[in-house]
Scaffold this motif. Structure first.
Motif, PDB file in Angstrom:
ATOM      1  N   PRO A 195     -31.186 -26.967  12.248  1.00 24.55           N
ATOM      2  CA  PRO A 195     -31.332 -25.744  11.459  1.00 24.55           C
ATOM      3  C   PRO A 195     -32.146 -24.693  12.199  1.00 24.55           C
ATOM      4  N   VAL A 196     -31.793 -23.454  11.964  1.00 24.23           N
ATOM      5  CA  VAL A 196     -32.548 -22.340  12.511  1.00 24.23           C
ATOM      6  C   VAL A 196     -33.417 -21.818  11.388  1.00 24.23           C
ATOM      7  N   ASP A 223     -29.498 -27.989  22.499  1.00 27.39           N
ATOM      8  CA  ASP A 223     -30.746 -27.251  22.401  1.00 27.39           C
ATOM      9  C   ASP A 223     -31.886 -28.173  21.987  1.00 27.39           C
ATOM     10  N   ARG A 224     -33.068 -27.847  22.370  1.00 27.38           N
ATOM     11  CA  ARG A 224     -34.314 -28.504  21.970  1.00 27.38           C
ATOM     12  C   ARG A 224     -34.307 -30.022  22.156  1.00 27.38           C
ATOM     13  N   PRO A 225     -34.034 -30.501  23.373  1.00 30.44           N
ATOM     14  CA  PRO A 225     -33.953 -31.954  23.584  1.00 30.44           C
ATOM     15  C   PRO A 225     -35.246 -32.689  23.256  1.00 30.44           C
ATOM     16  N   ASP A 226     -36.401 -32.081  23.507  1.00 34.11           N
ATOM     17  CA  ASP A 226     -37.662 -32.753  23.184  1.00 34.11           C
ATOM     18  C   ASP A 226     -37.791 -32.992  21.685  1.00 34.11           C
ATOM     19  N   LEU A 227     -37.433 -32.000  20.891  1.00 39.27           N
ATOM     20  CA  LEU A 227     -37.497 -32.142  19.439  1.00 39.27           C
ATOM     21  C   LEU A 227     -36.503 -33.198  18.978  1.00 39.27           C
ATOM     22  N   ARG A 228     -35.306 -33.195  19.533  1.00 37.39           N
ATOM     23  CA  ARG A 228     -34.280 -34.161  19.140  1.00 37.39           C
ATOM     24  C   ARG A 228     -34.737 -35.600  19.371  1.00 37.39           C
ATOM     25  N   ILE A 251     -29.489 -40.571  13.128  1.00 39.86           N
ATOM     26  CA  ILE A 251     -29.946 -40.525  14.520  1.00 39.86           C
ATOM     27  C   ILE A 251     -28.943 -39.749  15.369  1.00 39.86           C
ATOM     28  N   GLN A 252     -27.669 -39.968  15.132  1.00 43.19           N
ATOM     29  CA  GLN A 252     -26.640 -39.228  15.874  1.00 43.19           C
ATOM     30  C   GLN A 252     -26.787 -37.738  15.616  1.00 43.19           C
ATOM     31  N   HIS A 253     -27.043 -37.373  14.375  1.00 42.54           N
ATOM     32  CA  HIS A 253     -27.225 -35.954  14.066  1.00 42.54           C
ATOM     33  C   HIS A 253     -28.445 -35.387  14.798  1.00 42.54           C
TER      34      HIS A 253
END
Length: 76
Positions: A68-69, A15-20, A59-61
């Protein structure tokens, strides 16, 4: 999503690849700024192996872990 990590994270179906990718990139940029531009002594003096050992789990995390939601807040 730009850069080389973007497609990799998107392909992982997380989920949320841009944020990651943004979290990972900003963390790494902060290390560079702190150690090489601002000259924060512990960062500037640290061995690369030590920094890598400290940063890799974070970074892996960012890239693969559960984010978190946060419940939406109501505007008053």
């Amino acid at each position: 999503m730009s850069g080389r990590l973007g497609p990799l994270v998107a392909a992982s179906r997380r989920d949320r690849p841009d944020l990651r990718v943004s979290l990972a990139a900003s963390h790494l940029a902060g290390l560079v700024i702190g150690g090489h531009i601002l000259g924060v002594a512990p960062l500037a003096r640290a061995e690369i192996e030590q920094l890598v050992a400290c940063v890799v789990p974070v970074i892996q995390h960012y890239l693969t872990g559960r984010l978190p939601v946060v419940p939406a807040t109501r505007a008053s």
